[in-house]
Design an enzyme around this catalytic site. Structure first.
Site, PDB file in Angstrom:
ATOM      1  N   TYR A 193       0.814  -1.215   0.000  1.00 41.74           N
ATOM      2  CA  TYR A 193       0.000   0.000   0.000  1.00 41.74           C
ATOM      3  C   TYR A 193       0.851   1.269   0.000  1.00 41.74           C
ATOM      4  O   TYR A 193       0.361   2.337   0.335  1.00 41.74           O
ATOM      5  CB  TYR A 193      -0.937   0.018   1.204  1.00 41.74           C
ATOM      6  N   TYR A 221     -11.209  -0.982   0.487  1.00 35.06           N
ATOM      7  CA  TYR A 221     -11.145  -0.525   1.890  1.00 35.06           C
ATOM      8  C   TYR A 221      -9.897   0.302   2.146  1.00 35.06           C
ATOM      9  O   TYR A 221      -9.776   0.948   3.176  1.00 35.06           O
ATOM     10  CB  TYR A 221     -11.241  -1.722   2.842  1.00 35.06           C
ATOM     11  N   ARG A 222      -8.980   0.354   1.167  1.00 32.94           N
ATOM     12  CA  ARG A 222      -7.697   1.019   1.374  1.00 32.94           C
ATOM     13  C   ARG A 222      -7.007   1.101   0.015  1.00 32.94           C
ATOM     14  O   ARG A 222      -7.273   0.274  -0.853  1.00 32.94           O
ATOM     15  CB  ARG A 222      -6.907   0.111   2.307  1.00 32.94           C
TER      16      ARG A 222
END
Ligand code: ADP
Length: 511
Positions: free
Chosen positions: A80, A464-465
């Site tokens: 991420y 969600y991210r």
């Protein structure tokens, strides 16, 4: 470096000491890797405050000089964004030195920690002090931060896997250096800060997750009493369509808390990718497993060797021995009647396979490396694309179809894991593995990621991210929500110094 930044760095150096303000090329380069960017995103400097008080001073100086900063706790954030800011020239605030486990309350089963406390550190602390409590761990790295994973709303594999849900109480330093405590921590002598989430008045904790409105310097979270009995379940399914039935089988088992943990149904390519991180798999798989491009014969042999099916269910039972026995019967009946071809692996079979051994550890909160796969020859780029789905076979079918079509269009191979949290939602964690030393392939990965977001959002599935490169791209799809986030940014951080660009929130780029 612009003069006000230079002056601010001098002042910051006086606060933290010269050895904790780093500007050497080797350090800056360690904090500059962005998976998708063609060039490194070099920070201006890295500062390592030792306490909340030092951080307050650092922020007061940065705020006065309008110097942008970027916060890291464990600095892992694999898949991420890694240890890197969204834009170059930022002052990285690395909170690793703030690594005190402030409290573990054995009777009330909670912990309060600083940002630098890693999963490995807390695990060792519980084990070495013989504390009968289990913690939750995510996949990825034992060097990740317990607090950082709460601020990112990460998902793990124990019954307390939904990290933010099981967090309780934060201390936050705001851009002007003020300290705010959330929940009942608003009373300086609160006796319930880590046991009651809501406090009085508006509940603010969520504002400090996946955002850039403040820097979290303490977080509380709940732990799980070590159960008298624990039984990991490993079920292999050979039919490529089995995943849809598995989801239907699991929904009632999850909703009724028969299987209470972050249970997962994992595709063989992802299971093999993870196998490549451990033991013998490490030597065999990276070469054949690049970009998950396994020839059919190889895949067949690897499935046999590592006791894997096309889809693989890992969940666990916790409680009294007799409860666990009864629940095991219920789970076996549910799987066998709907999926007669499935196979429950014995404890010996699980112990012989690196993949199943790792699942067994994760579901009782033992941290481990799960990321070496994405490090072949230092070239691999790895991203997670993580849409959430309701736990229904229709939704999962729609999501997998979108992923397979989009990956095929861009020349990648689908490899994913479905993590079932509460029984209502699942995180569909799709791995995108590519060679980031190859500009063309990196560009394809970026286009692929964006198209995945386009297609999922179009039919109503929000990730969600996201990683750093796509925060703005996704946020721009969210209309008035984006505007309100920028209004809040204006309120909390009018000089736009805290992590500009995080989740696409950046006052310099709000139009
Ligand atoms: P981990 O090591 O747990 O994977 P990182 O320290 O790399 O996590 O942080 C991941 C992201 O979370 C960072 O890029 C940052 O945006 C955010 N973050 C990390 N620590 C904090 C914090 N203390 N307060 C607010 N946001 C944070």
């Amino acid at each position: 470096m612009k003069p006000p930044v230079e002056q601010a760095l001098k002042e910051i150096e006086r606060v933290v000491g010269a050895e904790h303000l780093l500007t050497d090329a080797a350090t800056l380069s360690r904090y500059s890797v962005n998976m998708l960017a063609a060039a490194d995103i070099l920070p201006a400097a890295v500062v390592r405050p030792a306490s909340t008080a030092e951080l307050q001073q650092v922020l007061k100086i940065a705020n006065a000089a309008k110097t942008p900063v970027w916060t890291l706790s464990g600095g892992q954030n694999r898949g991420y964004g890694m240890a890197c800011a969204a834009t170059p020239g930022t002052l990285i605030i690395d909170l690793k030195r703030m690594n005190r486990i402030l409290e573990v309350n054995v009777d009330l089963a909670y912990a309060l920690v600083e940002p630098g406390v890693t999963f490995a550190q807390l695990y060792r602390y519980l084990r070495d002090n013989d504390i009968p409590l289990w913690m939750d761990v995510p996949s990825g790295s034992p060097e990740g931060s317990c607090l950082g994973n709460i601020t990112e709303r990460g998902a793990g594999y124990t019954p307390m896997g939904e990290k933010f849900l099981f967090s309780c109480g934060m201390e936050v330093v705001l851009a002007d250096g003020q300290v705010l405590r959330t929940g009942t921590g608003t009373l300086p002598n609160s006796q319930t800060w880590q046991v009651f989430k809501w406090g009085y008045g508006p509940s603010l904790d969520g504002l400090f997750t996946q955002s850039n409105f403040g820097i979290v310097t303490k977080a509380g979270f709940w732990l799980m009493p070590r159960p008298p009995a624990y039984e990991p379940l490993a079920v292999t399914m050979d039919d490529p369509e089995a995943v849809y039935k598995a989801v239907e089988i699991l929904r009632p088992l999850k909703l009724n808390m028969v299987i209470p943990n972050g249970a997962c149904v994992t595709h063989v390519r992802k299971a093999l990718g993870l196998t490549a991180c451990w033991g013998e798999g490490k030597n065999i798989l990276p070469r054949v497993g690049r970009r998950f491009d396994y020839p059919a014969e190889t895949l067949k042999a690897l499935k046999e060797r590592y006791a894997l099916g096309e889809w693989n269910f890992a969940g666990a039972l916790y409680g009294l021995p007799e409860t666990v026995r009864t629940y095991r019967g219920i789970v076996e009946d549910a799987f066998r009647s709907a999926l007669p071809g499935c196979r429950f692996l014995s404890a010996e079979e699980q112990a012989a396979s690196p993949y199943w051994r790792a699942r067994e550890k994760a579901m009782r909160g033992e941290p481990q490396w799960e990321f070496d796969m994405s490090d072949w020859e230092g070239k691999a780029g790895a991203l997670w694309i993580s849409p959430v789905a309701p736990v229904t076979n229709e939704a999962v079918e729609q999501q997998i179809r979108i992923a397979e079509e989009t990956y095929a269009k861009y020349g990648f191979h689908y490899a994913a894991e479905l993590i079932l949290g509460t029984g209502r939602d699942l995180h569909h964690i799709i791995w995108l593995l590519f060679d980031r030393s190859d500009a063309e392939e990196r560009r394809r990965a970026e286009l692929c990621e964006r198209e995945m977001y386009d297609r999922y959002c179009e039919v109503g599935y929000l990730p969600y991210r996201t990683g750093l490169s796509t925060g703005d791209y996704l946020m721009r799809k969210l209309g008035p929500f984006r505007d309100i986030c920028h209004d809040l940014k204006q309120l909390f951080d009018p000089n736009n110094i805290l992590s500009p660009g995080k989740s696409g929130i950046d006052l310099a780029n709000r139009s």
